[in-house]
Design a protein around this motif. Structure first.
Motif, PDB file in Angstrom:
ATOM      1  N   ASN A 193     -44.502  17.335  -9.609  1.00 47.95           N
ATOM      2  CA  ASN A 193     -43.004  17.486  -9.422  1.00 47.95           C
ATOM      3  C   ASN A 193     -42.316  17.900 -11.058  1.00 47.95           C
ATOM      4  OD1 ASN A 193     -42.748  16.910  -6.893  1.00 47.95           O
ATOM      5  ND2 ASN A 193     -42.889  14.699  -7.111  1.00 47.95           N
ATOM      6  N   ILE A 194     -43.129  18.594 -11.628  1.00 52.62           N
ATOM      7  CA  ILE A 194     -42.684  19.051 -12.941  1.00 52.62           C
ATOM      8  C   ILE A 194     -41.373  20.031 -12.977  1.00 52.62           C
ATOM      9  CG2 ILE A 194     -44.918  18.891 -14.318  1.00 52.62           C
ATOM     10  CD1 ILE A 194     -45.348  21.652 -13.771  1.00 52.62           C
ATOM     11  N   LEU A 195     -40.901  19.834 -14.154  1.00 56.71           N
ATOM     12  CA  LEU A 195     -39.615  20.529 -14.124  1.00 56.71           C
ATOM     13  C   LEU A 195     -39.857  22.117 -14.560  1.00 56.71           C
ATOM     14  CD1 LEU A 195     -36.979  18.329 -15.986  1.00 56.71           C
ATOM     15  CD2 LEU A 195     -36.722  19.385 -13.814  1.00 56.71           C
ATOM     16  N   LYS A 196     -39.028  22.922 -14.006  1.00 63.67           N
ATOM     17  CA  LYS A 196     -38.955  24.319 -14.660  1.00 63.67           C
ATOM     18  C   LYS A 196     -37.581  24.985 -14.970  1.00 63.67           C
ATOM     19  CE  LYS A 196     -41.620  28.329 -13.814  1.00 63.67           C
ATOM     20  NZ  LYS A 196     -42.558  28.839 -14.711  1.00 63.67           N
ATOM     21  N   THR A 197     -37.532  25.598 -16.054  1.00 65.40           N
ATOM     22  CA  THR A 197     -36.180  26.384 -16.264  1.00 65.40           C
ATOM     23  C   THR A 197     -36.237  27.760 -16.400  1.00 65.40           C
ATOM     24  OG1 THR A 197     -36.942  26.254 -18.705  1.00 65.40           O
ATOM     25  CG2 THR A 197     -35.742  24.049 -17.987  1.00 65.40           C
ATOM     26  N   TYR A 198     -35.080  28.063 -16.028  1.00 64.83           N
ATOM     27  CA  TYR A 198     -34.552  29.628 -15.940  1.00 64.83           C
ATOM     28  C   TYR A 198     -33.263  30.028 -16.576  1.00 64.83           C
ATOM     29  CZ  TYR A 198     -38.376  30.484 -12.594  1.00 64.83           C
ATOM     30  OH  TYR A 198     -39.583  30.857 -12.032  1.00 64.83           O
ATOM     31  N   LYS A 199     -33.144  31.248 -16.992  1.00 64.28           N
ATOM     32  CA  LYS A 199     -31.893  31.456 -17.856  1.00 64.28           C
ATOM     33  C   LYS A 199     -31.394  32.224 -16.670  1.00 64.28           C
ATOM     34  CE  LYS A 199     -32.402  30.602 -22.443  1.00 64.28           C
ATOM     35  NZ  LYS A 199     -31.793  29.223 -22.141  1.00 64.28           N
ATOM     36  N   ALA A 200     -29.853  32.294 -16.974  1.00 62.48           N
ATOM     37  CA  ALA A 200     -28.981  32.892 -16.109  1.00 62.48           C
ATOM     38  C   ALA A 200     -29.374  34.271 -15.992  1.00 62.48           C
ATOM     39  CB  ALA A 200     -27.456  32.861 -16.504  1.00 62.48           C
ATOM     40  N   GLY A 201     -29.506  35.144 -15.032  1.00 63.94           N
ATOM     41  CA  GLY A 201     -29.997  36.405 -14.667  1.00 63.94           C
ATOM     42  C   GLY A 201     -31.257  36.376 -14.126  1.00 63.94           C
ATOM     43  N   ASP A 202     -32.095  35.572 -14.593  1.00 64.51           N
ATOM     44  CA  ASP A 202     -33.678  35.629 -14.233  1.00 64.51           C
ATOM     45  C   ASP A 202     -33.651  35.548 -12.820  1.00 64.51           C
ATOM     46  OD1 ASP A 202     -34.176  35.279 -16.955  1.00 64.51           O
ATOM     47  OD2 ASP A 202     -34.847  33.355 -16.709  1.00 64.51           O
TER      48      ASP A 202
ATOM     49  N   TYR B  82     -38.642  24.925  -4.856  1.00 62.88           N
ATOM     50  CA  TYR B  82     -37.888  24.215  -5.963  1.00 62.88           C
ATOM     51  C   TYR B  82     -36.758  23.434  -5.424  1.00 62.88           C
ATOM     52  CZ  TYR B  82     -39.695  27.631  -9.383  1.00 62.88           C
ATOM     53  OH  TYR B  82     -40.331  28.258 -10.338  1.00 62.88           O
ATOM     54  N   ILE B  83     -36.425  22.324  -6.158  1.00 59.06           N
ATOM     55  CA  ILE B  83     -35.011  21.632  -5.628  1.00 59.06           C
ATOM     56  C   ILE B  83     -34.275  21.757  -6.958  1.00 59.06           C
ATOM     57  CG2 ILE B  83     -34.105  19.335  -5.395  1.00 59.06           C
ATOM     58  CD1 ILE B  83     -36.451  18.389  -3.916  1.00 59.06           C
ATOM     59  N   ILE B  84     -33.220  22.364  -6.780  1.00 60.76           N
ATOM     60  CA  ILE B  84     -32.482  22.739  -7.971  1.00 60.76           C
ATOM     61  C   ILE B  84     -31.918  21.415  -8.440  1.00 60.76           C
ATOM     62  CG2 ILE B  84     -30.324  23.890  -8.738  1.00 60.76           C
ATOM     63  CD1 ILE B  84     -30.701  25.729  -6.177  1.00 60.76           C
ATOM     64  N   GLU B  85     -32.060  21.125  -9.689  1.00 60.98           N
ATOM     65  CA  GLU B  85     -31.540  19.733 -10.742  1.00 60.98           C
ATOM     66  C   GLU B  85     -30.176  20.100 -11.247  1.00 60.98           C
ATOM     67  OE1 GLU B  85     -33.937  16.257 -11.208  1.00 60.98           O
ATOM     68  OE2 GLU B  85     -33.619  17.311 -13.014  1.00 60.98           O
ATOM     69  N   GLU B  86     -30.199  21.492 -11.862  1.00 65.43           N
ATOM     70  CA  GLU B  86     -29.059  21.824 -12.731  1.00 65.43           C
ATOM     71  C   GLU B  86     -28.897  23.491 -12.376  1.00 65.43           C
ATOM     72  OE1 GLU B  86     -29.149  21.081 -16.795  1.00 65.43           O
ATOM     73  OE2 GLU B  86     -29.627  19.008 -16.391  1.00 65.43           O
TER      74      GLU B  86
ATOM     75  N   GLU C  33     -38.557  27.158   0.563  1.00 63.54           N
ATOM     76  CA  GLU C  33     -39.136  25.925   1.181  1.00 63.54           C
ATOM     77  C   GLU C  33     -40.430  26.473   2.216  1.00 63.54           C
ATOM     78  OE1 GLU C  33     -36.007  26.715   1.616  1.00 63.54           O
ATOM     79  OE2 GLU C  33     -35.853  27.246   3.446  1.00 63.54           O
ATOM     80  N   MET C  34     -40.150  27.571   2.681  1.00 58.77           N
ATOM     81  CA  MET C  34     -41.119  28.105   3.684  1.00 58.77           C
ATOM     82  C   MET C  34     -42.394  28.481   3.279  1.00 58.77           C
ATOM     83  SD  MET C  34     -38.673  30.842   5.620  1.00 58.77           S
ATOM     84  CE  MET C  34     -39.745  31.689   6.522  1.00 58.77           C
ATOM     85  N   ALA C  35     -42.649  28.601   1.942  1.00 64.29           N
ATOM     86  CA  ALA C  35     -44.212  28.782   1.337  1.00 64.29           C
ATOM     87  C   ALA C  35     -44.703  27.497   1.183  1.00 64.29           C
ATOM     88  CB  ALA C  35     -43.675  29.102  -0.258  1.00 64.29           C
TER      89      ALA C  35
ATOM     90  N   LEU D 121     -37.006  21.133  -9.791  1.00 69.47           N
ATOM     91  CA  LEU D 121     -38.272  20.412  -9.824  1.00 69.47           C
ATOM     92  C   LEU D 121     -39.114  21.250  -8.830  1.00 69.47           C
ATOM     93  CD1 LEU D 121     -36.858  16.849  -8.630  1.00 69.47           C
ATOM     94  CD2 LEU D 121     -38.436  17.295 -10.411  1.00 69.47           C
ATOM     95  N   ILE D 122     -40.358  21.245  -9.076  1.00 71.42           N
ATOM     96  CA  ILE D 122     -41.409  22.137  -8.247  1.00 71.42           C
ATOM     97  C   ILE D 122     -41.879  21.087  -7.298  1.00 71.42           C
ATOM     98  CG2 ILE D 122     -43.596  23.389  -8.243  1.00 71.42           C
ATOM     99  CD1 ILE D 122     -43.055  24.167 -10.984  1.00 71.42           C
ATOM    100  N   ILE D 123     -42.115  21.618  -6.131  1.00 69.45           N
ATOM    101  CA  ILE D 123     -42.981  21.057  -4.997  1.00 69.45           C
ATOM    102  C   ILE D 123     -44.124  21.865  -4.703  1.00 69.45           C
ATOM    103  CG2 ILE D 123     -42.945  19.986  -2.700  1.00 69.45           C
ATOM    104  CD1 ILE D 123     -39.953  19.634  -2.902  1.00 69.45           C
ATOM    105  N   THR D 124     -45.318  21.576  -4.926  1.00 65.17           N
ATOM    106  CA  THR D 124     -46.278  22.604  -4.626  1.00 65.17           C
ATOM    107  C   THR D 124     -46.674  22.557  -3.145  1.00 65.17           C
ATOM    108  OG1 THR D 124     -48.029  21.097  -4.980  1.00 65.17           O
ATOM    109  CG2 THR D 124     -47.280  22.333  -6.940  1.00 65.17           C
TER     110      THR D 124
END
Ligand code: C2E
Ligand code: CA
Ligand code: CA
Length: 405
Positions: A5-14, A27-31, A59-61, A81-84
């Motif tokens: 359940n590690i965190l992953k970050t993206y910038k606006a526009g990615d 992913y579950i959106i934290e922020e 989620e379908m993946a 948050l990543i769910i594999t």
């Protein structure tokens, strides 16, 4: 934090996910906030909506390996948050089988709906989503399975299930050696449903776990009844009980087997547990441990449908096996086909050399009985001697001498 359940970050526009890509995580959106859209063949972009903290995306993946059905772009800086898929599969496999089945059904339905929607490019002309979903539900085998699963559970509770017992004859002395317990379902509307249809449903839904103690105790009751009714005709008859792979997922089998003969005169070697090569090899290590425990307590282990499930024979000396049951498919051709005959001879020789007894299954004709006797096969089960019988008829069968004519 759990590594799954590690965190992953993206910038606006990615771009976070692209339509058509293969993914194995959600992913579950934290922020932050994202936009979900599809790109049509003509390049036009159609936005479905946006999602913010707490929402799940992709989620379908988690359930299948189909391609992503939409693209997702960050419209603010995001943390997820990543769910594999591996993590999810493990959780799903540990969950209630109905939950598992429903999850798969819903996904199938959703993908079906989606593909229909994409085929009907002109959205105005396509059927309303609900009716498409209902249509796909009606044509889905999985839904039928869930229905049968519910009915089977209810049928089991209401006593619609019962056993028939098929005699197994010792052909060297023409005496009843034992019988196989075969489960039957008398459905109130659909009549008799074949075990090859409903047993897989009982396995998928886990209902088979509830059935196993009953299966064992009904087998033990039948042994007692036959022993008592025909003491001069039978000597310690055995009951063959069919096991499924689910029986080797939990350690309860030995306890249940012991319980079924507690407070009876039945010896453990009168309980023959039938297992197919496929079940044996699906989780060999765990299965071997469970079978070894059973053997230490003198329960008897038979390989069902021998010769059909696994190409290598090397497994035979790794497991405690007492009996091989030669599958009916070999018997069907033995009189016409030299190769089938050669295979049967080698199976009997193999059994003899490894100190295992041999049962030939599905024998319908006298000349097959004679051939098997000459080849040194120990026992026969088949319509030639008897079809599966209700307990009362089995008792009558046990009382009479067996004649090959
Ligand atoms: P199986 O274990 O191979 O059982 C033998 C099947 O062959 C039985 O069909 C039996 O009626 C049939 N049979 C026996 N002799 C002859 C013959 O001479 N000719 C022909 N044409 N058929 C013969 P059934 O009762 O329909 O059972 C089918 C399968 O369902 C079984 O195959 C077994 O895999 C499964 N099954 C039945 N009862 C149970 C159960 O209590 N638990 C589990 N796990 N599986 C069961
Ligand atoms: Ca069997
Ligand atoms: Ca069989």
């Amino acid at each position: 934090m759990n590594k799954n359940n590690i965190l992953k970050t993206y910038k606006a526009g990615d771009i976070i996910m692209s339509q058509g890509d293969h993914g194995d995580y959600a992913y579950i959106i934290e922020e932050g906030r994202v936009e979900i859209y599809i790109e049509k063949e003509d390049g036009e972009k159609q936005v479905f909506g946006t999602r913010g903290p707490g929402s799940m995306i992709g989620e379908m993946a988690l359930i299948d390996s189909g391609p992503r059905t939409a693209s997702i772009r960050a419209i603010k800086d995001c943390k997820f948050l990543i769910i594999t898929q591996d993590d999810f599969t493990r959780r799903l496999n540990e969950s209630d089988p109905i939950v598992r089945m429903t999850t798969e059904v819903i996904l199938t339905r959703y993908r079906d709906t989606l593909s229909r929607a994409l085929i009907n490019k002109d959205r105005k002309q396509s059927a309303p989503t609900e009716s498409v979903e209902l249509q796909s539900a009606a044509s889905s085998n999985a839904i039928e399975q869930v229905k049968m699963a519910n009915e089977l559970k209810e049928g089991f509770e209401k006593g619609q299930l019962f056993f028939q017992f098929q005699p197994i004859v010792d052909i060297q002395n023409n005496r009843l050696a034992g019988f196989e317990s075969l489960m039957r379902w008398n459905h109130p509307e659909r009549g008799f449903i074949r075990p090859d249809i409903f047993i897989p449903v009982a396995e998928q839904t886990g209902l088979i776990h509830e059935m196993t103690p009953w299966l064992l105790s009904e087998g033990a009751k039948a042994i007692e009844a036959v022993q008592k009714a025909a003491p001069d005709m039978v000597d310690k008859p055995f009951a063959s009980i069919n096991l499924s792979s689910n029986n080797f997922q939990k350690a309860a089998l030995l306890k249940e087997a012991k319980k079924c003969i507690k407070n009876t005169d039945i010896k453990p070697e009168q309980i023959h547990l039938e297992i197919t090569e496929r079940v044996l090899m699906s989780n060999p290590e765990k299965t071997r441990l469970i079978l070894e425990e059973l053997e230490q307590d003198n329960f008897h282990i038979s390989i069902d449908d021998f010769g059909t499930g696994y190409s290598s024979l090397s497994y035979l000396h790794n497991f405690p096996i007492h009996t091989l049951k030669i599958d009916r498919s070999f018997v069907l051709e033995m009189m016409e086909n030299e190769k089938s005959m050669a295979l049967i001879k080698s199976m009997i020789a193999l059994g003899n050399n490894m100190n295992m007894s041999i049962i030939a299954e599905g024998i319908e004709h006298k000349q097959e009985v004679i051939a098997f006797k000459e080849l040194g096969c120990d026992m026969i089960q088949g319509y030639y001697f008897s079809r599966p019988l209700n307990l009362d008829d089995l008792i009558e069968y046990a009382k009479k001498p067996i004649i090959v004519d």
